[in-house]
Design a protein around this motif. Structure first.
Motif, short mmCIF file in Angstrom:
data_model
loop_
_atom_site.label_atom_id
_atom_site.label_comp_id
_atom_site.label_asym_id
_atom_site.label_seq_id
_atom_site.Cartn_x
_atom_site.Cartn_y
_atom_site.Cartn_z
N MET A 85 0.82 -1.22 0.00
CA MET A 85 0.00 0.00 0.00
C MET A 85 0.85 1.27 0.00
SD MET A 85 -3.22 -0.90 -0.09
CE MET A 85 -4.19 0.45 0.60
N VAL A 86 2.17 1.14 -0.03
CA VAL A 86 3.05 2.31 0.05
C VAL A 86 3.01 3.22 -1.19
CG1 VAL A 86 5.48 3.03 0.17
CG2 VAL A 86 4.60 1.35 1.79
N PRO A 87 2.93 2.68 -2.43
CA PRO A 87 3.09 3.55 -3.60
C PRO A 87 2.07 4.69 -3.64
CG PRO A 87 3.00 1.25 -4.28
CD PRO A 87 2.67 1.29 -2.83
N ARG A 88 2.55 5.86 -3.96
CA ARG A 88 1.66 6.99 -4.22
C ARG A 88 1.84 7.36 -5.68
NH1 ARG A 88 2.67 6.09 0.70
NH2 ARG A 88 1.92 7.45 2.34
N GLY A 89 0.78 7.82 -6.31
CA GLY A 89 0.92 8.16 -7.73
C GLY A 89 -0.02 9.26 -8.13
N GLU A 90 -0.80 8.98 -9.20
CA GLU A 90 -1.70 9.99 -9.78
C GLU A 90 -2.55 10.68 -8.73
OE1 GLU A 90 -1.20 6.36 -10.33
OE2 GLU A 90 -3.37 6.53 -10.12
N MET A 91 -3.16 9.86 -7.83
CA MET A 91 -4.11 10.42 -6.87
C MET A 91 -3.43 11.44 -5.97
SD MET A 91 -7.32 10.03 -6.29
CE MET A 91 -8.36 10.79 -5.04
N ALA A 92 -2.22 11.10 -5.47
CA ALA A 92 -1.48 12.03 -4.62
C ALA A 92 -1.08 13.27 -5.42
CB ALA A 92 -0.25 11.34 -4.05
N LEU A 93 -0.66 13.06 -6.68
CA LEU A 93 -0.26 14.19 -7.52
C LEU A 93 -1.43 15.12 -7.77
CD1 LEU A 93 2.03 12.40 -10.16
CD2 LEU A 93 2.75 13.87 -8.28
N ILE A 94 -2.61 14.52 -8.05
CA ILE A 94 -3.80 15.34 -8.31
C ILE A 94 -4.17 16.13 -7.06
CG2 ILE A 94 -6.30 15.21 -8.73
CD1 ILE A 94 -5.65 12.75 -10.54
N THR A 95 -4.11 15.47 -5.89
CA THR A 95 -4.45 16.16 -4.65
C THR A 95 -3.49 17.33 -4.40
OG1 THR A 95 -5.14 14.00 -3.81
CG2 THR A 95 -4.98 15.78 -2.22
N ALA A 96 -2.19 17.08 -4.60
CA ALA A 96 -1.21 18.15 -4.42
C ALA A 96 -1.49 19.30 -5.39
CB ALA A 96 0.20 17.61 -4.64
N GLN A 97 -1.84 18.93 -6.62
CA GLN A 97 -2.17 19.91 -7.66
C GLN A 97 -3.33 20.79 -7.22
OE1 GLN A 97 -0.79 19.88 -11.13
NE2 GLN A 97 -1.65 21.90 -10.79
#
Lengths: 417, 417
Positions: free
Chosen positions: A352-364
């Motif tokens: 469950m560690v990987p962060r990707g699109e969802m984290a990037l979108i939230t940061a955006q």
């Protein structure tokens, strides 16, 4: 006359640009496939997950180092389709009965995996001098798992249909549901200072509708459509029908506010619930491997930009470590609570560690809403990349410790050689 | 502060647009696959070539009729890749020895197939009141064959490795070479009033270099690379290597001023010259069929716009008929001159009728260079679509008349059911 000349000039410029874009895209795609073929060889020799090599290729040729390749609109499209295909294959390889059996465990794991990053990373952000709302936002950014990277590692190890594998996939779906709700809570909180209950109700309603529709598709619609495709015997008919189901469900999940990945995953489960699961896997895997999936992983590297500000190094180091630990501990604890043994719980946490699109979108969104300053925005993107780079390595290491599963994975890998 | 806010706003708008574009693209692709599945069924029942159904689907949903789908940048990218994959598969299915044997015939067929449209359609344009240079330009537009449509029909009939099939493919390559030279002659003629001999020499040099490089790849490089991929045993390694060769050669042919299709075709021949021709075909065919090729054919329909001006109807009718006849007669005569029997020559002529990207690009350049007015530009695009719609039908009809070949094709179709 003037207008026609202006039209001509616009046409001209647009066509020239399109022609140049196409040539750049073709040679970029070709270079990505060549480099990932080489990186794949090296990773297999070094017994590393192949995705790490692909992300490193992206960092190498991207703006952080050689600066010879950039994330164009076309590469970005292929990258998004790569996630969709990867999650679809994850669904096809997933055991529906096992997923049902471990669905309660998945929800517990997902909840714990959200609580820990939000609490710990939000809290530490407060210590770094962030105000409460930006600090909470940073916590939310790091609560969103992008499981597609773990799917690639689990596929490589042949563990998609293990009880740990289905728990990771199920938890990732639950994580996406929670993430969407949290994000919309944060957005209304930032904009209006209070929580919009009616808006939240609508979001929940849309999600419920999607899951009801998905269940209908999995149980009735998809098996019927796949059988129809089999009866019709059109050339590539099975593959085309599988792609139709995949795209339709990805679109529907996006319409419901969820990520495309969730819809694609359920489409995969739907197809695996028909008589043509193996055919779909055999046809769609080369589609992903030859074009889309390598672009997705290299794209993660391409989007990583170096950080010049040395003051940030402490922040980056601490947040990267916490980004990894909060998920491993949170989801691992969740796994223990759901009855998994220590090694299995650790593997689930690592998955469950990987962060990707969802984290990037939230940061955006945080950046757009003026919650995050531009210097912290690019730093957080850098941290997301670091965490994601560590994740597959950690998952591969923890897999080896799981009794039975680790041996099975080693056996599969051995049988292939 | 002002700058950062401006940056935010740009980011915001771009991301919103990208998100909307992605959703539209996914549902468009899904709709294209659904509609072409249905049109494919109908065409097979009616014994029509499937490409006709796909083009009609594009006309139906495109701006000419329902106006619910448009050619976006993403669809256009997929369409271009569709041509590349189609021509690659054409090359894989093509018999290299047979192609060599009929290469002289192919050159004769191509030359005759250029002379007739330029002379007849240019001459008729003069009668319609065009000045000499625009009239010649119209002739050049209709001299450019886009054989990818015939490749689809020949594949359907299992005739890529017949002597008529390889002659059509070889002639299409020669046609592209001649087309590029003619186009550059026309461009310098329009701009400077005279022919630029040095520029022409450079173009010829680049083409010669490409064909030398292509020969090296076909004979040595590609077989070695495919063998290497086989030895390395990476997952999907064979398919990935085939795609690498395909993209690299498509890029190189574009660099030499030729169309991507020519490079992709030679890449297909190169792969078919290795030990892995069947594997490449099996892996790459679903990639094309599920995503790219239907988008290409539907895209032809999408780009067709209706013509309001009733005065144009006579011009359209005459030019459409001539567009078909000049290629059938020109290439058919070429076929006879090269020693083919009447029915075979007719089939070859029909196979050279389709016009596509190359004709559209030429018309576009004529428009940009002020040689064609905007009203004639859109009319000519409409004529190109009509000719292309007739072509596969004609090819299928003429195939039936060829002794031996027609029976073989019917046999193949029968065996599949």
């Amino acid at each position: 006359m003037y207008t026609e000349r202006a039209v001509r000039r616009t046409y001209d410029a647009r066509n020239e640009r399109a022609a140049r874009t196409m040539a750049t895209f073709i040679i970029s795609l070709c270079a990505i496939l060549m480099l990932t073929t080489v990186s794949g060889l090296i990773c297999r020799k070094a017994q590393l997950p192949e995705v790490i090599g692909q992300i490193l290729v992206g960092i190498l040729v991207g703006p952080s180092l050689l600066n010879v390749m950039h994330m164009s609109d076309s590469l970005s499209l292929f990258s998004d389709l790569g996630i969709i295909i990867l999650m679809f294959l994850g669904g096809v390889g997933c055991d529906l009965q096992l997923l049902k059996k471990y669905s309660k465990a998945a929800v517990i794991i997902a909840c714990m995996g959200v609580v820990f990053p939000v609490a710990v990373m939000g809290g530490v952000s407060l210590l770094f001098g962030f105000k409460p709302i930006p600090a909470a936002f940073i916590g939310v950014v790091f609560s969103a798992t992008s499981v597609s990277i773990s799917v690639a590692v689990l596929r490589e190890a042949g563990l998609l249909d293990s009880k740990e594998g289905v728990s990771i996939l199920g938890a990732a779906v639950a994580d996406d549901v929670i993430g969407v709700i949290l994000l919309s809570v944060m957005c209304t909180l930032v904009n209006t200072g209070s929580v919009d209950v009616a808006g939240l109700g609508l979001i929940l309603l849309k999600q419920v509708l999607f899951f009801v529709a998905a269940a209908v598709v999995v149980v009735w619609v998809a098996p019927a459509l796949m059988t129809l495709a089999g009866v019709l015997k059109a050339p590539s008919g099975i593959a085309v029908m599988a792609v139709i189901i995949c795209l339709a469900m990805a679109w529907a999940s996006n319409l419901a506010g969820l990520s495309y990945a969730v819809g694609a995953f359920f489409a995969g489960i739907a197809v695996s619930n028909s008589d043509y699961a193996e055919d779909a896997d055999r046809y769609i895997e080369p589609v992903g491997d030859t074009l889309f999936v390598p672009v997705f992983f290299v794209g993660i590297g391409l989007q990583t930009t170096g950080v010049d500000d040395t003051k940030m190094i402490v922040f980056i180091a601490i947040m990267t470590v916490l980004g990894v630990i909060t998920k491993v501990v949170g989801c691992g604890l969740g796994g223990r609570m759901a009855g998994f043994g220590g090694a299995s719980a650790l593997m689930i946490g690592a998955g469950m560690v990987p962060r990707g699109e969802m984290a990037l979108i939230t940061a955006q969104i945080g950046f757009n809403e003026h919650v995050l300053g531009s210097e912290y925005y690019s730093t957080i993107i850098f941290i997301i990349s670091l965490v994601t780079l560590v994740a597959p390595l950690l998952l591969k290491l923890t897999i080896r410790k799981v009794p039975g599963v680790g041996a099975a994975a080693a056996g599969t890998a051995g049988a292939e050689q």
